[in-house]
Design an enzyme around this catalytic site. Structure first.
Site, mmCIF file in Angstrom:
data_model
loop_
_atom_site.group_PDB
_atom_site.id
_atom_site.type_symbol
_atom_site.label_atom_id
_atom_site.label_comp_id
_atom_site.label_asym_id
_atom_site.label_seq_id
_atom_site.Cartn_x
_atom_site.Cartn_y
_atom_site.Cartn_z
ATOM 1 N N ASP A 32 -17.988 -32.806 -3.727
ATOM 2 C CA ASP A 32 -18.355 -31.389 -3.735
ATOM 3 C C ASP A 32 -17.689 -30.688 -2.560
ATOM 4 O OD1 ASP A 32 -20.981 -29.721 -5.122
ATOM 5 O OD2 ASP A 32 -20.055 -28.882 -3.318
ATOM 6 N N ILE A 33 -17.166 -29.478 -2.805
ATOM 7 C CA ILE A 33 -16.443 -28.729 -1.776
ATOM 8 C C ILE A 33 -17.391 -28.211 -0.694
ATOM 9 C CG2 ILE A 33 -16.567 -26.402 -2.794
ATOM 10 C CD1 ILE A 33 -13.500 -26.240 -2.342
ATOM 11 N N ASN A 89 -28.388 -29.110 -12.732
ATOM 12 C CA ASN A 89 -28.976 -27.780 -12.842
ATOM 13 C C ASN A 89 -28.608 -27.162 -14.186
ATOM 14 O OD1 ASN A 89 -29.913 -27.955 -10.151
ATOM 15 N ND2 ASN A 89 -27.915 -27.302 -9.377
ATOM 16 N N VAL A 98 -21.490 -23.342 -11.928
ATOM 17 C CA VAL A 98 -20.292 -23.734 -12.674
ATOM 18 C C VAL A 98 -20.761 -24.226 -14.045
ATOM 19 C CG1 VAL A 98 -18.280 -25.244 -12.793
ATOM 20 C CG2 VAL A 98 -19.046 -24.362 -10.566
ATOM 21 N N HIS A 102 -22.395 -31.032 -15.118
ATOM 22 C CA HIS A 102 -22.091 -31.917 -13.989
ATOM 23 C C HIS A 102 -23.369 -32.471 -13.400
ATOM 24 C CE1 HIS A 102 -22.338 -27.762 -12.509
ATOM 25 N NE2 HIS A 102 -22.883 -28.251 -11.410
ATOM 26 N N HIS A 104 -24.889 -33.832 -9.970
ATOM 27 C CA HIS A 104 -24.731 -33.955 -8.531
ATOM 28 C C HIS A 104 -25.255 -35.330 -8.130
ATOM 29 C CE1 HIS A 104 -24.319 -29.546 -7.493
ATOM 30 N NE2 HIS A 104 -24.888 -29.433 -8.687
HETATM 31 P P1 AMP Z 1 -24.060 -25.966 -9.567
HETATM 32 O O1 AMP Z 1 -24.512 -24.917 -8.598
HETATM 33 O O2 AMP Z 1 -25.141 -26.952 -9.955
HETATM 34 O O3 AMP Z 1 -23.391 -25.348 -10.778
HETATM 35 O O4 AMP Z 1 -22.984 -26.838 -8.800
HETATM 36 C C1 AMP Z 1 -21.655 -26.437 -8.674
HETATM 37 C C2 AMP Z 1 -21.108 -27.171 -7.483
HETATM 38 O O5 AMP Z 1 -19.693 -27.095 -7.531
HETATM 39 C C3 AMP Z 1 -21.535 -26.605 -6.138
HETATM 40 O O6 AMP Z 1 -22.243 -27.602 -5.396
HETATM 41 C C4 AMP Z 1 -20.219 -26.220 -5.462
HETATM 42 O O7 AMP Z 1 -20.208 -26.469 -4.082
HETATM 43 C C5 AMP Z 1 -19.227 -27.088 -6.213
HETATM 44 N N1 AMP Z 1 -17.858 -26.588 -6.264
HETATM 45 C C6 AMP Z 1 -17.450 -25.330 -6.509
HETATM 46 N N2 AMP Z 1 -16.100 -25.263 -6.509
HETATM 47 C C7 AMP Z 1 -15.647 -26.524 -6.252
HETATM 48 C C8 AMP Z 1 -14.366 -27.108 -6.108
HETATM 49 N N3 AMP Z 1 -13.232 -26.382 -6.244
HETATM 50 N N4 AMP Z 1 -14.279 -28.425 -5.822
HETATM 51 C C9 AMP Z 1 -15.398 -29.166 -5.665
HETATM 52 N N5 AMP Z 1 -16.643 -28.671 -5.802
HETATM 53 C C10 AMP Z 1 -16.773 -27.373 -6.087
#
Ligand code: AMP
Ligand code: ZN
Length: 116
Positions: A32-33, A89, A98, A102, A104
Site C-alpha cells: 500500500d502506498i 471495505n 478504489v 482488494h 488489505h
Molecule cells: P480502500 O480505501 O479500501 O479502497 O483502499 C485503497 C487503498 O489503496 C488505500 O489504502 C490506498 O493507500 C491505496 N492506494 C492508492 N493508490 C495506490 C497506489 N498507486 N499504489 C498502492 N496503493 C495505493
C-alpha cells in the site's frame, strides 16, 4: 467503470508502478502506498470486480484465491505467527476509495478491535 479508468487495473497492466510482492494466475499483491502498519499489502484479483456487491457465483474461486494469497503473503512477510488482519471495505461508507476488489493485509503491530 472500464479497466482503463481503474487505478488497480492500470497497476495490473504495468502502466502505474507498484511494489509487487506476489503474483499468481488470478491475483497479485503489492505494498500500500500509504501504509497503516509496517506490513500493509493489497491483494487484488486480476479480474476487474468493483465491489463485494458486484460478486456473482462464478467469482467464488477467485475470492477464495485472494485468501490463499493472503496466507502466502503473511508467511513471506513474517507476520503469520504473531497475527495479522485482512479487511475488504465495501463502498464509500466503509472507506472504499478504489473500486477494484482488494484485500488489505495488515500486520507487524498490535491491531485494536473494533476498527474505526
Ligand atoms: P480502500 O480505501 O479500501 O479502497 O483502499 C485503497 C487503498 O489503496 C488505500 O489504502 C490506498 O493507500 C491505496 N492506494 C492508492 N493508490 C495506490 C497506489 N498507486 N499504489 C498502492 N496503493 C495505493
Ligand atoms: Zn480494475
Amino acid at each position: 467503470m472500464s479497466s482503463k479508468d481503474c487505478l488497480f487495473c492500470r497497476i495490473l497492466a504495468g502502466e502505474i508502478p507498484a511494489d509487487i510482492i506476489y503474483e499468481s494466475d488470478t491475483a497479485i499483491a503489492f505494498r500500500d502506498i500509504n501504509p497503516q502498519a509496517s506490513t500493509h499489502v493489497l491483494i487484488i484479483p486480476r479480474k476487474h470486480i468493483a465491489t463485494i456487491n458486484a460478486l456473482d457465483e462464478s467469482d467464488a474461486q477467485q475470492v477464495g484465491e485472494l485468501f490463499l494469497a493472503a496466507k502466502q503473503v503473511a508467511s513471506q512477510e513474517g507476520v503469520a505467527e504473531r497475527g495479522y488482519r485482512v479487511v475488504m471495505n465495501c463502498n464509500a461508507g466503509a472507506g472504499q476509495t478504489v473500486f477494484h476488489l482488494h484485500l488489505h493485509l495488515l500486520g507487524g503491530r498490535d491491531l485494536s478491535w473494533p476498527p474505526g
